[in-house]
Design an enzyme around this catalytic site. Structure first.
Site, PDB file in Angstrom:
ATOM      1  N   THR B  94       1.347  -0.999  -0.626  1.00 49.07           N
ATOM      2  CA  THR B  94      -0.080   0.023   0.249  1.00 49.07           C
ATOM      3  C   THR B  94       1.030   0.687   0.282  1.00 49.07           C
ATOM      4  OG1 THR B  94      -1.429  -1.415   1.378  1.00 49.07           O
ATOM      5  CG2 THR B  94      -1.559   0.998   1.310  1.00 49.07           C
ATOM      6  N   LYS B 169      -7.764   1.562  -2.631  1.00 55.53           N
ATOM      7  CA  LYS B 169      -7.519   0.973  -1.288  1.00 55.53           C
ATOM      8  C   LYS B 169      -7.826   1.948  -0.453  1.00 55.53           C
ATOM      9  CE  LYS B 169      -5.697  -1.594   2.105  1.00 55.53           C
ATOM     10  NZ  LYS B 169      -4.376  -1.987   1.311  1.00 55.53           N
ATOM     11  N   LYS B 237      -0.212   4.943   9.080  1.00 56.77           N
ATOM     12  CA  LYS B 237       0.487   5.280   7.204  1.00 56.77           C
ATOM     13  C   LYS B 237      -0.224   5.032   6.203  1.00 56.77           C
ATOM     14  CE  LYS B 237       1.541   1.703   4.524  1.00 56.77           C
ATOM     15  NZ  LYS B 237       2.305   0.775   4.062  1.00 56.77           N
TER      16      LYS B 237
END
Lengths: 287, 287
Positions: B94, B169, B237
């Site tokens: 990611t 995502k 994150k």
């Protein structure tokens, strides 16, 4: 089959009472605007009354589906003198837990039962007879009322003592506030990023981001159509109950409080009757 | 069967590479800590390399599953000289959409393909070979890589051009932030109101408040156990990527931004490795 009175024939109560009549219950109805009760009685081959105590007299189960605390109190007080010993007053309105406890005590003193029994499933659920009913009150009253409620309920859950049904409905609305706002931000972000939204939903809707709201509302939200469910004005009423109760019990509900304010902005945008998924309209609004 | 290189054998990459070997692919692995690659090779009857270009040479598909932008760039740069014409580099990390676009352009210039292909489903999904993969990139590269990805993916969705996988995502994480915070507030409120939480969930989990998070996390959240999924540090994150991207594309994500701050408070409470459902711990914290 039971003798049932139904008080309040709005978009929820009308079809709910219709399912009672269809199930074969002796159904007597009352509505504040009498013409609506007359129309219901004609369409459903039932009996309309212009006086609550007349509608209620002789009923085993009395159901109410009105708006807010003051309305619940008014129909309850009108019904009280006519309630038979052992009968049950089932309040399907979304109202405060405090009122539910007060009316349950008043009913017990008068020899009948009271259940706070708010519903979820909306107008579509009422019309399909597939509502979810969450109940606070005494177990014997729940047992007595349940066969009647099954006429319009897919699920009937006895959550706890008086007030617990209303509190469970509040939990439901708190969860929805977070889900819908998260979904609105996700779809708004997808639009801003110029993504193919249907492809994104195909990718994410089977996993940890899945929700009923995503499955049932993503498309209409993406298209900016907000005519598919529970209205913003009603959601603000319910979030008001949540915030009052949280102030009393000490719970912290920061996002529910924030989303309530977002809905206030939507009301100011002219969206009082848009459905709750209109949170995305506020994000998409041009400055 | 294909020749596949897998770079990064963490809690996700280890089991993903294992499924490749099990499916019969010629699987060559690299890990920054070489001992882990050696252990993987022994357990999976595969081949470990201490040099990325050696692992990559001759591979049809090169998969990477590392942490953040800098790590992705490092393994990509190390692999680039050894990538064959027509091979595909699949980044399961990611990371930012900007990096994905940059690496896709660099790959195209060098004659191979690049896909940004972040996953959802977590460690459990990786171990079960049931991950969801959302992909940005060219359709021909997706077609070439898909038979390999099927070894560990239940769903592979081509969302759009380079960067679209990462952006999808981000949409996923935005939705989750709202769902989990709403659920945390609902459960916290239910506890404060002294409700039987399992009865409340039974009443509301089939309707408009339903979510994957409610079904899979309500019980552990209610019990205050947070060892069941994606860690707070990793979620921060990802929300950082969301907020950077939203700053660039102009999207408004107020609750995602707020929930990111709530996770910062959880980090300060010692919860860096708790799972994302620990938002309720912050609400339940005593003053």
């Amino acid at each position: 089959m039971a003798a049932v009175a139904f008080l309040g024939l709005g978009v929820m109560g009308g079809p709910m009472a219709g399912h009672l009549a269809k199930a074969g219950h002796d159904t007597r109805v009352y509505n504040r605007t009498a013409a609506r009760a007359e129309a219901w009685a004609k369409a459903n081959n039932g009996k309309a009354f212009t006086d609550i105590s007349e509608a209620v007299r002789g009923a085993d189960v009395v159901c109410a589906c009105v708006s807010a605390d003051a309305d619940v109190r008014a129909v309850f007080e009108a019904a009280r003198p006519a309630m038979g010993k052992g009968a049950v007053f089932v309040d399907h309105s979304t109202a405060s837990a405090k009122l539910a406890r007060e009316l349950a005590a008043a009913a017990a003193a008068a020899g009948f039962g009271f259940l706070d029994a708010p519903v979820s499933g909306g107008q579509a659920g009422a019309e399909a007879g597939r509502l979810t009913v969450m109940i606070g009150g005494a177990a014997t009253d729940v047992s007595n009322a349940e066969p009647v409620l099954k006429a319009y309920a897919a699920n009937v859950t006895h959550v706890g003592p008086a007030g617990a049904g209303q509190l469970a409905k509040m939990v439901n609305q708190i969860c929805i506030a977070g889900v819908v706002q998260g979904l609105a931000e996700g779809l708004h972000f997808a639009q801003a990023a110029d993504l193919d939204v249907s492809a994104v939903i195909a990718a994410i809707s089977k996993g940890a981001a899945q929700s009923w709201q995503m499955e049932n509302r993503w498309k209409t939200m993406d298209e900016g159509r907000f005519d598919f469910g529970f209205a913003v004005d009603l959601m603000r009423k319910d979030l008001g109950l949540v915030l009052d109760e949280a102030r009393a019990n000490g719970a912290r509900v920061p996002v529910a409080a924030l989303v309530d304010q977002f809905y206030a902005e939507i009301q100011a945008m002219g969206g009082r009757r848009w459905d709750t998924s209109s949170l995305i309209a506020r994000l998409n609004r041009q400055a």
